[in-house]
Design a protein around this motif. Sequence first.
Motif, PDB file in Angstrom:
ATOM      1  N   VAL A  46      31.269  46.673  22.498  1.00  0.00           N
ATOM      2  CA  VAL A  46      31.274  46.368  23.933  1.00  0.00           C
ATOM      3  C   VAL A  46      31.115  44.876  24.167  1.00  0.00           C
ATOM      4  CG1 VAL A  46      30.047  46.699  26.112  1.00  0.00           C
ATOM      5  CG2 VAL A  46      30.407  48.646  24.568  1.00  0.00           C
ATOM      6  N   LEU A  47      31.926  44.360  25.084  1.00  0.00           N
ATOM      7  CA  LEU A  47      31.805  42.987  25.553  1.00  0.00           C
ATOM      8  C   LEU A  47      31.532  43.062  27.052  1.00  0.00           C
ATOM      9  CD1 LEU A  47      34.289  40.194  24.426  1.00  0.00           C
ATOM     10  CD2 LEU A  47      32.500  39.919  26.140  1.00  0.00           C
ATOM     11  N   LEU A  48      30.329  42.648  27.465  1.00  0.00           N
ATOM     12  CA  LEU A  48      29.890  42.716  28.858  1.00  0.00           C
ATOM     13  C   LEU A  48      30.106  41.358  29.511  1.00  0.00           C
ATOM     14  CD1 LEU A  48      28.368  44.375  31.092  1.00  0.00           C
ATOM     15  CD2 LEU A  48      26.240  43.441  30.118  1.00  0.00           C
ATOM     16  N   LEU A  49      30.975  41.314  30.520  1.00  0.00           N
ATOM     17  CA  LEU A  49      31.338  40.063  31.188  1.00  0.00           C
ATOM     18  C   LEU A  49      30.545  39.925  32.490  1.00  0.00           C
ATOM     19  CD1 LEU A  49      35.254  40.303  30.886  1.00  0.00           C
ATOM     20  CD2 LEU A  49      33.624  39.456  29.188  1.00  0.00           C
ATOM     21  N   LEU A  50      29.799  38.829  32.618  1.00  0.00           N
ATOM     22  CA  LEU A  50      28.962  38.615  33.797  1.00  0.00           C
ATOM     23  C   LEU A  50      29.433  37.376  34.549  1.00  0.00           C
ATOM     24  CD1 LEU A  50      25.468  39.431  32.237  1.00  0.00           C
ATOM     25  CD2 LEU A  50      26.968  40.944  33.578  1.00  0.00           C
ATOM     26  N   HIS A  51      29.884  37.584  35.757  1.00  0.00           N
ATOM     27  CA  HIS A  51      30.487  36.512  36.559  1.00  0.00           C
ATOM     28  C   HIS A  51      29.416  35.637  37.217  1.00  0.00           C
ATOM     29  CE1 HIS A  51      29.538  38.151  40.562  1.00  0.00           C
ATOM     30  NE2 HIS A  51      29.731  39.349  40.029  1.00  0.00           N
ATOM     31  N   GLY A  52      29.893  34.659  37.985  1.00  0.00           N
ATOM     32  CA  GLY A  52      28.990  33.743  38.668  1.00  0.00           C
ATOM     33  C   GLY A  52      29.267  33.642  40.152  1.00  0.00           C
ATOM     34  N   PHE A  53      28.750  32.588  40.770  1.00  0.00           N
ATOM     35  CA  PHE A  53      28.936  32.308  42.192  1.00  0.00           C
ATOM     36  C   PHE A  53      30.239  31.542  42.385  1.00  0.00           C
ATOM     37  CE2 PHE A  53      28.738  29.052  45.480  1.00  0.00           C
ATOM     38  CZ  PHE A  53      28.471  29.803  46.609  1.00  0.00           C
ATOM     39  N   PRO A  54      30.976  31.808  43.438  1.00  0.00           N
ATOM     40  CA  PRO A  54      30.807  32.879  44.439  1.00  0.00           C
ATOM     41  C   PRO A  54      31.787  34.013  44.188  1.00  0.00           C
ATOM     42  CG  PRO A  54      32.279  31.209  45.308  1.00  0.00           C
ATOM     43  CD  PRO A  54      31.991  30.825  43.871  1.00  0.00           C
ATOM     44  N   THR A  55      32.060  34.276  42.936  1.00  0.00           N
ATOM     45  CA  THR A  55      33.183  35.132  42.574  1.00  0.00           C
ATOM     46  C   THR A  55      32.742  36.554  42.246  1.00  0.00           C
ATOM     47  OG1 THR A  55      35.181  35.183  41.206  1.00  0.00           O
ATOM     48  CG2 THR A  55      33.187  34.308  40.169  1.00  0.00           C
ATOM     49  N   SER A  56      33.499  37.229  41.397  1.00  0.00           N
ATOM     50  CA  SER A  56      33.270  38.638  41.070  1.00  0.00           C
ATOM     51  C   SER A  56      33.987  38.938  39.766  1.00  0.00           C
ATOM     52  CB  SER A  56      33.831  39.532  42.187  1.00  0.00           C
ATOM     53  OG  SER A  56      35.243  39.429  42.230  1.00  0.00           O
ATOM     54  N   SER A  57      34.037  40.206  39.390  1.00  0.00           N
ATOM     55  CA  SER A  57      34.753  40.590  38.173  1.00  0.00           C
ATOM     56  C   SER A  57      36.234  40.245  38.246  1.00  0.00           C
ATOM     57  CB  SER A  57      34.582  42.091  37.910  1.00  0.00           C
ATOM     58  OG  SER A  57      35.102  42.856  38.993  1.00  0.00           O
ATOM     59  N   PHE A  58      36.737  39.946  39.439  1.00  0.00           N
ATOM     60  CA  PHE A  58      38.136  39.539  39.583  1.00  0.00           C
ATOM     61  C   PHE A  58      38.432  38.286  38.769  1.00  0.00           C
ATOM     62  CE2 PHE A  58      41.568  37.318  41.956  1.00  0.00           C
ATOM     63  CZ  PHE A  58      42.559  38.281  41.853  1.00  0.00           C
ATOM     64  N   MET A  59      37.429  37.445  38.532  1.00  0.00           N
ATOM     65  CA  MET A  59      37.650  36.211  37.774  1.00  0.00           C
ATOM     66  C   MET A  59      38.084  36.501  36.338  1.00  0.00           C
ATOM     67  SD  MET A  59      33.908  34.632  36.722  1.00  0.00           S
ATOM     68  CE  MET A  59      34.596  33.578  35.445  1.00  0.00           C
ATOM     69  N   PHE A  60      37.848  37.737  35.858  1.00  0.00           N
ATOM     70  CA  PHE A  60      38.176  38.097  34.476  1.00  0.00           C
ATOM     71  C   PHE A  60      39.521  38.802  34.348  1.00  0.00           C
ATOM     72  CE2 PHE A  60      33.407  38.250  34.553  1.00  0.00           C
ATOM     73  CZ  PHE A  60      33.199  37.117  33.767  1.00  0.00           C
ATOM     74  N   LEU A 286      38.516  29.782  33.151  1.00  0.00           N
ATOM     75  CA  LEU A 286      39.461  30.873  32.933  1.00  0.00           C
ATOM     76  C   LEU A 286      40.714  30.735  33.789  1.00  0.00           C
ATOM     77  CD1 LEU A 286      37.186  34.040  32.644  1.00  0.00           C
ATOM     78  CD2 LEU A 286      38.614  33.035  30.854  1.00  0.00           C
ATOM     79  N   GLU A 287      40.631  29.997  34.878  1.00  0.00           N
ATOM     80  CA  GLU A 287      41.799  29.830  35.735  1.00  0.00           C
ATOM     81  C   GLU A 287      42.904  29.044  35.036  1.00  0.00           C
ATOM     82  OE1 GLU A 287      42.197  31.265  38.851  1.00  0.00           O
ATOM     83  OE2 GLU A 287      40.340  32.298  38.285  1.00  0.00           O
ATOM     84  N   THR A 288      42.532  28.230  34.070  1.00  0.00           N
ATOM     85  CA  THR A 288      43.515  27.370  33.399  1.00  0.00           C
ATOM     86  C   THR A 288      43.597  27.607  31.893  1.00  0.00           C
ATOM     87  OG1 THR A 288      41.796  25.663  33.226  1.00  0.00           O
ATOM     88  CG2 THR A 288      43.314  25.515  35.101  1.00  0.00           C
ATOM     89  N   HIS A 289      42.547  28.205  31.283  1.00  0.00           N
ATOM     90  CA  HIS A 289      42.493  28.287  29.825  1.00  0.00           C
ATOM     91  C   HIS A 289      42.117  29.690  29.334  1.00  0.00           C
ATOM     92  CE1 HIS A 289      42.469  23.940  30.347  1.00  0.00           C
ATOM     93  NE2 HIS A 289      42.656  23.785  29.047  1.00  0.00           N
ATOM     94  N   ALA A 290      42.633  30.721  29.984  1.00  0.00           N
ATOM     95  CA  ALA A 290      42.289  32.088  29.565  1.00  0.00           C
ATOM     96  C   ALA A 290      42.752  32.374  28.147  1.00  0.00           C
ATOM     97  CB  ALA A 290      42.886  33.107  30.533  1.00  0.00           C
ATOM     98  N   VAL A 291      43.930  31.891  27.766  1.00  0.00           N
ATOM     99  CA  VAL A 291      44.450  32.146  26.417  1.00  0.00           C
ATOM    100  C   VAL A 291      43.545  31.508  25.373  1.00  0.00           C
ATOM    101  CG1 VAL A 291      46.361  31.702  24.837  1.00  0.00           C
ATOM    102  CG2 VAL A 291      46.832  32.379  27.199  1.00  0.00           C
ATOM    103  N   GLU A 292      43.182  30.240  25.586  1.00  0.00           N
ATOM    104  CA  GLU A 292      42.336  29.532  24.614  1.00  0.00           C
ATOM    105  C   GLU A 292      40.958  30.178  24.510  1.00  0.00           C
ATOM    106  OE1 GLU A 292      45.208  26.447  26.332  1.00  0.00           O
ATOM    107  OE2 GLU A 292      44.127  28.239  27.023  1.00  0.00           O
ATOM    108  N   ILE A 293      40.408  30.592  25.638  1.00  0.00           N
ATOM    109  CA  ILE A 293      39.079  31.207  25.620  1.00  0.00           C
ATOM    110  C   ILE A 293      39.119  32.558  24.919  1.00  0.00           C
ATOM    111  CG2 ILE A 293      37.267  32.186  27.086  1.00  0.00           C
ATOM    112  CD1 ILE A 293      37.856  29.879  29.073  1.00  0.00           C
TER     113      ILE A 293
END
Length: 316
Positions: A46-60, A286-293
């Motif tokens: 399991v990989l648990l992704l925890l977002h930040g302000f002011p966003t949501s799981s949509f950022m992933f 993640l908006e610009t470097h999702a592949v690298e991350i």
Amino acid sequence: MNPVLSGHANSPAKTQSQVPATSIHRVMADGVEIFYRVAGDAAAPVLLLLHGFPTSSFMFRELIPRLADEYRVIAPDLPGFGFTEVPAKRNYIYSFDALAGTIEAFTEALGLDRYVIYIFDYGAPTGLRLGMRHPERVTAIVSQNGNAYEEGLGDAWGPIRKYWSEPTEENRDVLRQNILTLETTRWQYTHGVTNPEAVAPEGYTLDTALMERPGNKEIQLDLFLDYASNVKLYPKFQEYFRKSKPPLLAIWGKNDPFFIPAGAEAFHKDIPNAQVRFLDTGHFALETHAVEIADAIKDFLDARGVSDRREKELSR
């Protein structure tokens, strides 16, 4: 080439049918209806992704399908964010202790007893509280601009620091007028990005729309004030790092005005073997470097045996 369909650096490119589908769900935990996204084999690590302000799981949205071929990827919306709903009768007090308590209950509701945590922004003090409470559950940490050191706080924290020292209604209103706006949210997404026009508008537009819901701005202002509790807890986070020594990858947008590169480098003080990588981008990397991350996460976890592929190889 469609980047969503591109494979891991060491794997063949995926076809459309091979890209794991992401589904959405809701579950009651801690008296809160938690909205979450999930993809991948239910038996995978399991990989648990925890977002930040002011966003949501949509950022992933770009990261999840790139990881779900090897992991069970789960991304909840924190209370006060996204599509998680807190009933009025719950009388929820918005603090980082409360967010951590709710996410802890969420992991237990889903039966998650071991997981890698991906921590970003507010997700860092939330996830690190989980690590301190249950170090045996956290198998590794990926920190993407998720801070745990005083030296990582940039000058952009100035107005919020003033609110910590003088929590007046006047200072609260300054934050309401100057931070909780579409313009500032867009700036958070685009500052430090080589080509700001390449940042899709969906993220900051959705964040702003959800923040405009009745009462939500007051929730955000309460969390701004309570963020001081995280800074006070930094020594405890660092003690957790020294005692438990979780494998840690810090992958950082180096142009972030909130969490500056010194915060990433500081992990070496308490986890000498921590991996630190910088990307030429801003806060929302993640908006610009999702592949690298995604590739960096897979390489990091594969090397430590935390992957579905590795477990299958060992079971042969």
